[in-house]
Design a protein around this motif. Structure first.
Motif, short mmCIF file in Angstrom:
data_model
loop_
_atom_site.label_atom_id
_atom_site.label_comp_id
_atom_site.label_asym_id
_atom_site.label_seq_id
_atom_site.Cartn_x
_atom_site.Cartn_y
_atom_site.Cartn_z
N ALA A 26 1.11 -1.10 0.19
CA ALA A 26 -0.16 0.30 -0.23
C ALA A 26 1.13 1.31 -0.47
CB ALA A 26 -0.84 0.13 1.37
N SER A 55 -8.56 0.62 7.35
CA SER A 55 -8.06 -0.21 6.62
C SER A 55 -6.56 0.14 6.05
CB SER A 55 -8.60 -0.62 4.87
OG SER A 55 -9.16 0.81 4.52
N SER A 57 -6.19 0.97 2.93
CA SER A 57 -6.42 1.58 1.90
C SER A 57 -7.11 3.35 2.06
CB SER A 57 -7.59 1.43 0.96
OG SER A 57 -8.52 1.05 1.81
N SER A 58 -7.64 3.75 3.56
CA SER A 58 -7.96 4.49 4.09
C SER A 58 -7.12 5.03 4.86
CB SER A 58 -9.28 4.21 5.00
OG SER A 58 -10.37 3.32 4.59
N LYS A 60 -3.60 4.59 3.69
CA LYS A 60 -3.10 5.42 2.41
C LYS A 60 -3.77 7.03 1.96
CE LYS A 60 -0.37 5.82 -0.88
NZ LYS A 60 1.26 6.02 -0.84
N ALA A 61 -5.65 7.38 1.90
CA ALA A 61 -5.84 8.21 1.22
C ALA A 61 -6.03 9.13 2.26
CB ALA A 61 -7.18 7.91 1.42
#
Length: 298
Positions: A26, A55, A57-58, A60-61
Motif C-alpha cells: 500500500a 483499512s 486503503s483508508s 493511505k488516502a
C-alpha cells in the motif's frame, strides 16, 4: 544507527509477515530487509490503526491528502493521529486537520499528540498502556550498546503487566549473559502472555537446551513449528535435539524441512550433510508408492 531485521519487527510489534507486506504494497512503509527506529514508530502507529479496523486503503488516502495540504513529508511520524468517524485526523503545530474533508481547526486546549475521547474510568488503562509502549520502545532503543539501561526498562515494563515482547527481549539479554534459568522463566512467561507466539517457544527451547533439559526443549521447538510450520530455525534446532537424543529418523524429517525452507548458505549445507549421514547410517529403504512419489521406510 540501530537497525532491526524483519523478524525483529514482527516480534517487537506482534504483527504478521502478511500484514507487514500489505502495508508495504500500500506504500505505507518502504519495503526493506531491515528497519530503523523511526520505521518502528511508524509501524506501531499502523498497528494501532489496524486494531481500530482502519483499512490500509483508508490510511493511505488520509496520509496522501495530509501530505498534499500540509507539506508534511510523513504525517504518520511528524503529526499526531486520531479518528473522526472512519477517517484519520492529524494534529500538528496546535491545529487539527481532517485533510479529506478539508476541515481545519485550532486546538485551544493544547495537550499531547493523541486525539481520543475516553470515558473517565478508562483513563488509567489508557495511560498504563501508553506508558508500557513508551517504556518498551525506549528499551529497544537502548538495547544496542547499553544493556543495563535496556534491562531496567524491560523490567519496568513487565511490572505494569504481561508483555510478551518485553519478556522475550529481557530473556534474550539474560540468555546472552548465560543466565539460562532466568531466561527460561522469562521466555515461559512470554508463552503464557501470548500462547500463539512462535518465537517465544523457540527461545524457550534454546534456554531449555542450554539447561540440558532436552525433552522439554524438543516440546518447545515442536510448539514453535506447530504455530509456524515455516519456522526454519526451529526445524534446524529440533533436528539437532533429536540427533542428540539418538532419534535420527525424526531428525531427518526436520533436516529436510530446513533445506526446503532455507536452500542456500552454510546452515543449509550442514543440514544436507546430516541428511546424507543419516541415510547412509540408517540404511533407509526407499519405497516406490507410485511413479514420481517416494517415501522413506518407517
Amino acid at each position: 544507527m540501530n537497525r532491526y531485521s524483519r523478524q525483529d519487527v514482527l516480534r517487537i510489534l506482534r504483527i504478521t509477515s502478511r500484514q507487514l507486506s500489505a502495508w508495504e504494497r500500500a506504500g505505507l512503509i518502504v519495503s526493506a530487509s531491515d528497519y530503523g527506529f523511526q520505521d518502528l514508530v511508524q509501524l506501531r502507529k499502523l498497528s494501532e490503526l489496524r486494531a481500530q479496523r482502519i483499512s490500509a486503503s483508508s490510511i493511505k488516502a488520509s496520509v496522501t491528502a495530509m501530505r498534499a495540504v500540509s507539506g508534511i513529508p510523513n504525517p504518520l511520524i511528524h503529526a499526531g493521529i486520531g479518528l473522526r468517524g472512519p477517517r484519520l485526523v492529524f494534529r500538528h503545530s496546535g491545529a487539527t486537520m481532517d485533510p479529506i474533508a478539508g476541515q481545519f481547526e485550532f486546538d485551544f486546549e493544547g495537550g499531547g499528540s493523541r486525539l481520543e475521547i475516553v470515558e473517565e474510568g478508562a483513563i488509567s488503562e489508557t495511560q498504563r498502556q501508553s506508558k508500557v509502549n513508551a517504556l518498551f520502545f525506549e528499551g529497544v532503543r537502548w538495547e544496542q550498546g547499553k544493556t543495563a539501561e535496556a534491562t531496567a526498562l524491560y523490567e519496568e515494563t513487565l511490572t505494569l503487566g504481561e508483555h510478551a515482547p518485553a519478556a522475550i527481549n529481557l530473556g534474550t539479554i539474560l540468555y546472552n549473559q548465560r543466565q539460562f534459568d532466568r531466561a527460561e522463566q522469562l521466555y515461559r512467561r512470554a508463552t503464557l502472555a501470548n500462547p500463539d507466539y512462535a518465537l517465544a517457544f523457540f527461545d524457550l527451547g534454546n534456554a531449555l537446551d542450554e539447561l540440558q533439559r532436552l525433552p522439554e526443549a524438543v516440546e518447545a521447538y515442536k510448539s514453535a513449528i506447530r504455530l509456524s510450520p515455516g519456522y526454519a530455525d526451529a526445524h534446524y534446532n529440533l533436528a539437532l535435539a533429536y540427533e542428540r537424543s539418538n532419534e535420527r529418523r525424526r531428525a531427518l524429517r526436520h533436516w529436510i524441512a530446513y533445506v526446503k525452507l532455507d536452500p542456500v548458505g552454510p546452515w543449509s549445507n550442514h543440514a544436507r550433510l546430516q541428511v546424507r549421514k543419516i541415510l547412509d547410517r540408517e540404511e533407509l529403504t526407499i519405497v516406490w508408492r507410485r511413479p514420481g512419489l517416494v517415501g522413506s521406510k518407517r
